[in-house]
Design an enzyme around this catalytic site. Structure first.
Site, PDB file in Angstrom:
ATOM      1  N   ASN A  10       2.284  -4.695  -3.339  1.00 36.00           N
ATOM      2  CA  ASN A  10       0.879  -5.085  -3.196  1.00 36.00           C
ATOM      3  C   ASN A  10       0.062  -3.827  -2.900  1.00 36.00           C
ATOM      4  OD1 ASN A  10      -1.053  -7.295  -2.830  1.00 36.00           O
ATOM      5  ND2 ASN A  10      -1.073  -6.769  -0.654  1.00 36.00           N
ATOM      6  N   HIS A  27     -10.166  -6.090  -3.026  1.00 37.54           N
ATOM      7  CA  HIS A  27     -11.307  -6.016  -2.099  1.00 37.54           C
ATOM      8  C   HIS A  27     -12.408  -5.288  -2.870  1.00 37.54           C
ATOM      9  CE1 HIS A  27      -8.997  -7.622   1.176  1.00 37.54           C
ATOM     10  NE2 HIS A  27      -8.040  -6.752   0.940  1.00 37.54           N
ATOM     11  N   GLU A  73       0.811  -1.224   0.000  1.00 37.06           N
ATOM     12  CA  GLU A  73       0.000   0.000   0.000  1.00 37.06           C
ATOM     13  C   GLU A  73       0.844   1.274   0.000  1.00 37.06           C
ATOM     14  OE1 GLU A  73      -2.821  -0.559   3.182  1.00 37.06           O
ATOM     15  OE2 GLU A  73      -3.784  -2.241   2.158  1.00 37.06           O
ATOM     16  N   ASP A  88     -11.931 -10.452  -2.127  1.00 39.91           N
ATOM     17  CA  ASP A  88     -13.265 -10.660  -1.577  1.00 39.91           C
ATOM     18  C   ASP A  88     -14.211  -9.720  -2.306  1.00 39.91           C
ATOM     19  OD1 ASP A  88     -12.569  -8.298  -0.193  1.00 39.91           O
ATOM     20  OD2 ASP A  88     -12.415  -9.295   1.747  1.00 39.91           O
ATOM     21  N   GLU A 110      -5.863 -10.639  -2.370  1.00 38.76           N
ATOM     22  CA  GLU A 110      -6.733 -10.554  -1.186  1.00 38.76           C
ATOM     23  C   GLU A 110      -8.198 -10.494  -1.610  1.00 38.76           C
ATOM     24  OE1 GLU A 110      -5.479  -7.380   1.435  1.00 38.76           O
ATOM     25  OE2 GLU A 110      -3.356  -7.854   1.148  1.00 38.76           O
TER      26      GLU A 110
HETATM   27  C1  XIL Z   1      -6.450  -6.992   7.473  1.00 39.81           C
HETATM   28  C2  XIL Z   1      -6.838  -8.214   8.265  1.00 39.81           C
HETATM   29  O1  XIL Z   1      -7.680  -8.998   7.473  1.00 39.81           O
HETATM   30  C3  XIL Z   1      -7.530  -7.821   9.535  1.00 39.81           C
HETATM   31  O2  XIL Z   1      -7.743  -8.963  10.349  1.00 39.81           O
HETATM   32  C4  XIL Z   1      -6.715  -6.794  10.287  1.00 39.81           C
HETATM   33  O3  XIL Z   1      -7.453  -6.345  11.402  1.00 39.81           O
HETATM   34  C5  XIL Z   1      -6.370  -5.631   9.402  1.00 39.81           C
HETATM   35  O4  XIL Z   1      -5.711  -6.084   8.252  1.00 39.81           O
HETATM   36  N1  XIL Z   1      -4.881  -5.016   3.057  1.00 39.81           N
HETATM   37  C6  XIL Z   1      -3.895  -5.835   3.527  1.00 39.81           C
HETATM   38  C7  XIL Z   1      -4.189  -6.781   4.620  1.00 39.81           C
HETATM   39  O5  XIL Z   1      -2.805  -5.846   2.961  1.00 39.81           O
HETATM   40  O6  XIL Z   1      -3.094  -7.003   5.445  1.00 39.81           O
HETATM   41  C8  XIL Z   1      -5.362  -6.336   5.444  1.00 39.81           C
HETATM   42  O7  XIL Z   1      -5.670  -7.368   6.380  1.00 39.81           O
HETATM   43  C9  XIL Z   1      -6.530  -6.013   4.564  1.00 39.81           C
HETATM   44  C10 XIL Z   1      -6.190  -4.907   3.600  1.00 39.81           C
END
Ligand code: XIL
Length: 663
Positions: free
Chosen positions: A224, A260, A182, A290, A288
């Site tokens: 990422n 996401h 990020e 979802d 990641e």
């Molecule tokens: C999130 C986890 O899923 C949570 O359990 C935690 O509280 C916060 O982080 N981007 C990322 C991940 O790179 O590490 C994050 O994971 C979600 C967003």
């Protein structure tokens, strides 16, 4: 059921595969296979089986407590169902939290590797590759790091990376890392203003990659980020960052698209965007995934979600450098949604299993998109029905099987009572033409459907007798001539063939030069109207005549280009979800329309960060949204919704839509 960890990148760049790692991985797999009790294969093949066929990984974000009770040995977890799905469905894993700085080194030099060790041990035992997450991030990093001077921060970063990456450098299961997470700010095309950037300057990114490479020269190293799935200011900035890292010879191997996402808002250029990073010589991965739904999720939304998952899997499969997909969790019950993220706590139900660990429609969508079967053999197809039989060909159609069908096998026996069937062809559609027949002969046909789970029962048998040969096939018909062509229909007529004509077959190819013709209909007269056209498209038509002796030669080919559909402002409605520095615009276009194009004026200094279901053109404040391939043609009563998300200066103007009314 065990397969080797998939390591070879689809498109190797500077990532050196680990020969030793592969050998060890195989050894572990073999040992597992030998000691396993033989049990019947489950009816439904696992996601990982489908993924191996697709040459992609399928992974999950692991919750160390549910999986391993946070222990290093991981002999049991706090949820056996979760653990079982983790072991059987996936061949890749990303620790969700326990490799983050706050867990690994919550206070300076006090390391806590146990929960991470547990996930790695579980992965190794189950033939899974591990993606380490994450080394350098502005979030979940303790205060003692954030307050350091530039020199001390750089040294601390090196020490931490060395300890964590170095710990698993010789572990064959751990193959890749999110080195920097990020790094790009939302919307404005800038690097994220974090303590890393503000203390060390932009070089913190190159430093992190170099430290990771030194700690494990064989690991694949990734950057990422989120909201970079489509082409937008943020992904453009990431693109220039990655280009500059490559120019500086920084050891970067891959780009992770967090993904996401929200239902109905999958960026239409996701695949093209991944491809442009792949074209730099990098691997890409969906890290990641979802796809959340406004709560409560209804049946229709779950189906849309399934379709959206299919779109994402297809995008990865269409990009050869896309190594695989990790979903951010297994079940909706232990997902980080709705409470740790987006949607104001009102959007969740984003994963493949629900909170009761039941498979959702998205599960089979992903399984199927990866190439897996449904686990059920298809239903029995209908008996083949002959069309116009000639001395040289027998066209057959049948009622489709229920369930997932990979293709149909068509079998034939010769003679009115023979039971010696031979397969004469396959077809992905419920139709087939047998062009290998003789005149005056009786054949028996039967079909069955197949998918990865096996074959359906055979259909009933149909006997067909070909007519006497020796007749004259019809003469060549004239080239089809178009009448008044509209955006939705192409009327055609042609000069009749000489001789006896049973009917004409009308064939079409799409594109000005395509030679891939498909039969789109038949006609007993010398005319036919094609009502299955799209606006602004070039089609090629040809016809031939048929009678009991066979087919005439094809006519000459005629190219026809349909006009653009409606391109005016037209009727539409819009609404906004807005907040101080951003908004989401939703625009509904109402049918009947064939093609649409909606001009709009963007507020000054607004930046579009993401859009869906439309192609947005123009610059500055003057923009136009045009339909994409699947939502241009709208019948009366039908409508489609497109939209975009934008950032704006605090309280800045919202866009105005010409010809649209507010909802
Ligand atoms: C999130 C986890 O899923 C949570 O359990 C935690 O509280 C916060 O982080 N981007 C990322 C991940 O790179 O590490 C994050 O994971 C979600 C967003």
């Amino acid at each position: 059921m065990l397969e080797p960890v998939q390591k070879a990148p689809a498109k190797p760049f500077r990532w050196r595969p680990r020969p030793r790692a592969i050998a060890l991985g195989l050894a572990a797999v073999m040992a597992g296979a030998l000691s396993a009790v033989v049990i019947a294969a489950p009816a439904q093949a696992a996601l990982r089986d489908a993924a191996v066929t697709a040459n992609r990984f399928i992974g999950y974000a692991a919750n160390a407590s549910l999986l391993c009770n946070n222990s290093a040995t991981c002999t049991s977890g706090s949820n056996a169902t979760y653990r079982n799905l983790a072991a059987t469905e996936f061949n890749q894993v990303t620790p969700e939290n326990v490799m983050k700085w706050e867990t690994i080194e919550g206070s300076d030099d006090n390391y806590n590797f146990a929960p991470a060790d547990g996930i790695v041990a579980f992965a190794a035992a189950n033939g899974q590759q591990v993606h380490g997450h994450t080394l350098v991030w502005h979030s979940q990093t303790p205060g003692y790091v954030q307050g350091l001077s530039a020199t001390a921060m750089r040294a601390e970063m090196q020490e931490h990376i060395n300890a964590l990456v170095g710990r698993y450098a010789n572990n064959p299961a751990v193959v890749s890392w999110d080195v920097v997470n990020e790094a790009i700010a939302d919307g404005n095309g800038q690097l994220r203003s974090s303590f890393w950037l503000n203390t060390m300057g932009e070089s913190y990114i190159a430093d992190a990659f170099r430290f990771a490479d030194a700690a494990d020269p064989n690991a694949q190293l990734c950057i990422n980020d989120y909201s970079i799935e489509g082409m937008n200011a943020k992904s453009n900035r990431l693109f220039t960052l990655v280009q500059s890292l490559l120019q500086q010879n920084v050891p970067i191997d891959c780009v992770g698209f967090q993904s996401h996402l929200v239902i109905n808002q999958i960026p239409s250029d996701f695949q093209a965007n991944m491809q442009r990073f792949a074209n730099l010589g990098l691997n890409v991965r969906i890290t990641e995934l979802d796809i959340r739904i406004p709560l409560p999720a209804d049946t229709q939304e779950l189906q849309v979600q399934a379709n959206n998952y299919t779109t994402v899997v297809n995008a990865c499969r269409a990009v050869s450098a896309c190594q695989g997909i990790t979903t951010w969790g297994i079940d909706d019950g232990s997902s980080w949604l709705p409470n740790s993220c987006c949607g104001g706590g009102n959007e969740a139900a984003a994963l493949l299993w629900n909170a009761s660990f039941q498979q959702k429609p998205a599960y089979s969508a992903v399984n199927t998109a990866l190439g897996g079967g449904t686990g059920q053999v298809p239903g029995t197809p209908g008996a083949p029905t002959p069309g116009t039989v000639t001395a040289t060909s027998v066209p057959l159609t049948w009622t489709a099987s229920s369930g997932t069908v990979t293709n149909y096998q068509i079998e034939r026996a010769t003679g009115a009572t023979s039971t010696t069937f031979t397969q004469i062809g396959t077809s992905t559609t419920p139709s087939f033409t047998d062009n290998t027949v003789a005149a005056s002969t009786t054949y028996r046909y039967r079909v069955r459907a197949t998918n990865s789970a096996g074959n359906s029962p055979y259909s009933a048998i149909t006997n067909v007798t070909t007519p006497q040969g020796g007749g004259q096939v019809p003469g060549t018909p004239g080239a089809p001539t178009p009448g008044t062509v509209t955006a939705t229909s192409v009327p055609l007529s042609w000069t009749a063939s000489s001789g006896t004509v049973t009917n004409y077959q009308i064939e079409r190819a799409t594109g000005a030069t395509s030679t891939t013709f498909t039969q789109i209909g038949t006609s007993t007269t010398t005319s036919f109207t094609d009502n299955t056209v799209a606006a602004s498209t070039t089609y090629r038509y040809r016809v031939r005549a048929t009678n009991s002796a066979g087919n005439s030669p094809y006519s000459a080919i005629t190219n026809v280009t349909t006009p653009p559909g409606d391109t005016g402002g037209g009727t539409c409605t819009f609404r906004f979800d807005q907040w101080d520095v951003g908004y989401v615009a939703y625009v509904t276009v109402n049918g009947p329309r064939s093609g649409w194009s909606i001009p709009f004026t963007l507020g000054a200094n607004n930046t579009i960060v993401n859009s869906w279901n439309a192609t947005i053109s123009g610059t500055g404040t003057s923009r136009t949204a045009t339909n994409v391939s699947y939502n241009g043609n709208l019948a009366a009563g039908q409508s489609t919704q497109w939209g975009f998300q934008a950032s704006r200066p605090a309280g800045g103007a919202l866009p105005t839509f010409t010809g649209c009314t507010a909802q």
